[in-house]
Design an enzyme around this catalytic site. Structure first.
Site, PDB file in Angstrom:
ATOM      1  CB  CYS A   1      -2.364  -2.530   8.754  1.00  6.56           C
ATOM      2  SG  CYS A   1      -0.779  -2.422   8.046  1.00  6.56           S
TER       3      CYS A   1
ATOM      4  CG  HIS B   1      -1.923  -0.994   1.354  1.00  4.63           C
ATOM      5  ND1 HIS B   1      -1.982  -1.926   2.362  1.00  4.63           N
ATOM      6  CD2 HIS B   1      -2.991  -1.237   0.557  1.00  4.63           C
ATOM      7  CE1 HIS B   1      -3.054  -2.693   2.180  1.00  4.63           C
ATOM      8  NE2 HIS B   1      -3.668  -2.300   1.093  1.00  4.63           N
TER       9      HIS B   1
END
Ligand code: CIR
Length: 253
Positions: free
Chosen positions: A248, A161
């Protein structure tokens, strides 16, 4: 931005069945829980009220809650995660967020993972990755533009990401891997560039003027110390084995 809340989810016993590209071996469940508990303690130490969701049966990546929503001061946008096996993670997060924000959601064919979205004040940097497509970015941009926010996309050629590599460490300061350091969309920010061998430390979290960084990255720690903020180091070894890290594991708002 000052945060008051976080939502996290306890890892389930099946966490080793999640998606990963890391060749670091399977995570240890008991150790992962210890690391998770230390993470929750650190968030509470930053004066956040933490909502802890139960593990979600059949979703071994569900503790990486960041990917399921983008929460701004005005709205919570529930994502359509880019990885097929993760799509069913969103309803329970949406229910939890309804207590705090009006919600909207990313609709197919748009896909978006929260790990690709970095909020810098009222500007959103949105990574286009294997998980987030241009339509997902457009829908998020449209949602936040209603509240006066702006947005730009950035191609994510390295890492899972965008926030695997780039994160805020101050209101106008980014911590970034060399891959993204010269990107024009980041040029307006002060940039602290990580040494290539410490790239994982790019996933450092700023919470209410405290930096929470992964343990074991002395070169990055020394660079961050110049900011004069308190630093907490946390062991994230078991989450790293599943391509995850500090950002996350929570939604902060
Ligand atoms: C996945 O591949 O989706 C998970 N194993 C890791 C997700 C990490 N999330 C994040 O960086 N925001």
């Amino acid at each position: 931005m000052r945060f008051t809340h976080a939502i996290v989810r306890r890892p389930g016993k099946d966490l080793a069945a999640g998606i990963t590209t890391a060749a670091l071996g399977p995570p240890d469940y008991v150790k992962a829980l210890e690391q998770f508990d230390a993470y929750v303690t650190a968030l509470k130490g930053c004066n956040l009220a933490v909502t802890v969701l139960d593990p979600l049966d059949g979703y071994p990546d569900a503790h990486f809650v960041e990917d399921t929503a983008v929460v701004t001061p005005d709205i919570a946008v529930i994502t359509n995660p880019g990885a097929e096996p993760r799509k069913g993670e969103t309803p329970s997060v949406a229910s939890a967020l309804k207590a705090f924000r009006t919600t909207a959601s990313i609709q197919p064919p748009g896909t978006l993972d929260g790990g690709d979205v970095l909020m810098m004040g009222t500007h959103f940097l949105i990574g286009l990755s294997d998980r987030t497509n241009a339509e997902g970015a457009r829908q998020l941009g449209h949602a936040v533009a209603q509240f006066g926010c702006t947005w730009t996309t950035i191609d994510v050629a390295a890492g899972l990401h965008f926030k695997s590599s780039v994160n805020a460490v101050g209101e106008e300061t980014l911590l970034t891997t060399p891959d993204f350091a010269g990107h024009p969309a980041l040029a307006v920010y002060r940039r602290i560039v990580i040494a290539p061998h410490e790239a994982y430390a790019g996933n450092t979290l700023l919470v209410n003027s405290r930096l929470i960084m992964p343990a074991g990255f002395p070169d990055t720690r020394a660079k961050l110390q110049t900011l004069g903020l308190p630093i907490t180091e946390l062991d994230t070894s078991e989450f790293r084995k599943m391509d995850g890290g500090l950002t996350c594991l929570s939604l902060r708002f």
